[in-house]
Design a protein around this motif. Structure first.
Motif, PDB file in Angstrom:
ATOM      1  N   ASP A  83     -19.699 -19.505   1.133  1.00  0.00           N
ATOM      2  CA  ASP A  83     -19.929 -18.616  -0.011  1.00  0.00           C
ATOM      3  C   ASP A  83     -19.616 -17.170   0.357  1.00  0.00           C
ATOM      4  O   ASP A  83     -20.489 -16.300   0.307  1.00  0.00           O
ATOM      5  N   VAL A 101     -32.307 -21.581  -5.524  1.00  0.00           N
ATOM      6  CA  VAL A 101     -30.901 -21.206  -5.654  1.00  0.00           C
ATOM      7  C   VAL A 101     -30.749 -19.779  -6.171  1.00  0.00           C
ATOM      8  O   VAL A 101     -29.766 -19.098  -5.879  1.00  0.00           O
ATOM      9  N   ASN A 143     -23.208 -20.817  -9.236  1.00  0.00           N
ATOM     10  CA  ASN A 143     -24.036 -21.947  -8.810  1.00  0.00           C
ATOM     11  C   ASN A 143     -24.448 -22.711 -10.057  1.00  0.00           C
ATOM     12  O   ASN A 143     -24.877 -22.104 -11.041  1.00  0.00           O
TER      13      ASN A 143
END
Length: 204
Positions: A83, A101, A143
């Motif tokens: 990422d 997350v 995400n």
């Protein structure tokens, strides 16, 4: 569990259910009293950053205390591996802060000089409005969960070619199983987008 020192409120009073807590409140339309100040700095790596509740492998909710060290380590690990966010990226923050997350959507961009795009609740958006949101804000990484992107990516293919957003660089999927068949469909629908199968940042 968190030993909170402050409640960050909202103008519509969504924290009314916490009215029995004798804690100072901070909201966009109020100013803290003059005798209240933020806690002193010099936070150590082992100091508590946040508490999150997870069912883990037991099925029973339990509090996990995450220190600053762990949150920063997670950010560095994501940056080094799958990422790599930096200046010029625009990260969609669309997941509740009650899920782990969300840390990657909020902390990592701030550490790396990227911008954060705060999304409205995605369940209120039609698929076409979702893609318009990404295009309007030039979102680069996301995400999400596999079923949601299966649905919205299918709707993307129904749009005219000139309205299909192609600026998405990276799609990270977790929370549910990403099947091989869905991964192949996403690769076909989102050419040029890196598909990453990931899960479990709190447990890590």
């Amino acid at each position: 569990d968190a030993k909170a020192q402050l409640i960050v409120d909202a103008p519509d009073g969504v924290t009314a259910s916490f009215s029995d807590l004798a804690l100072p409140r901070l909201s966009p339309d109020t100013v803290p009293s003059p005798d209240w100040a933020l806690p002193e700095g010099n936070v150590s790596p082992e100091a508590l950053a946040y508490v999150i509740y997870t069912s883990g492998s037991t099925g029973e909710p339990k509090a996990v205390g995450v220190p600053h060290r762990a949150a920063v380590n997670l950010s560095h690990a994501r940056q080094s591996h799958h990422d790599p966010i930096g200046p010029g990226d625009r990260v969609l923050a669309a997941i509740s802060v009650g899920f782990d997350v969300s840390i990657g959507q909020l902390l990592l961009p701030l550490l790396r000089g990227a911008a954060i795009v705060i999304a409205p609740p995605l369940k209120t958006l039609e698929a076409e409005a979702f893609w318009d949101l990404l295009a309007r804000h030039s979102v680069t990484p996301i995400n999400s969960v596999p079923p949601f992107f299966d649905r919205v990516s299918e709707a993307l293919m129904a749009l005219p070619e000139e309205r299909r957003y192609r600026g998405l660089k990276r799609l990270m999927l977790g929370g549910e199983v990403l099947t091989g068949a869905l991964a192949r469909r996403l690769q076909q629908r989102l050419p040029g987008t890196q598909i990453v199968n990931r899960y479990g940042p709190t447990e890590a």
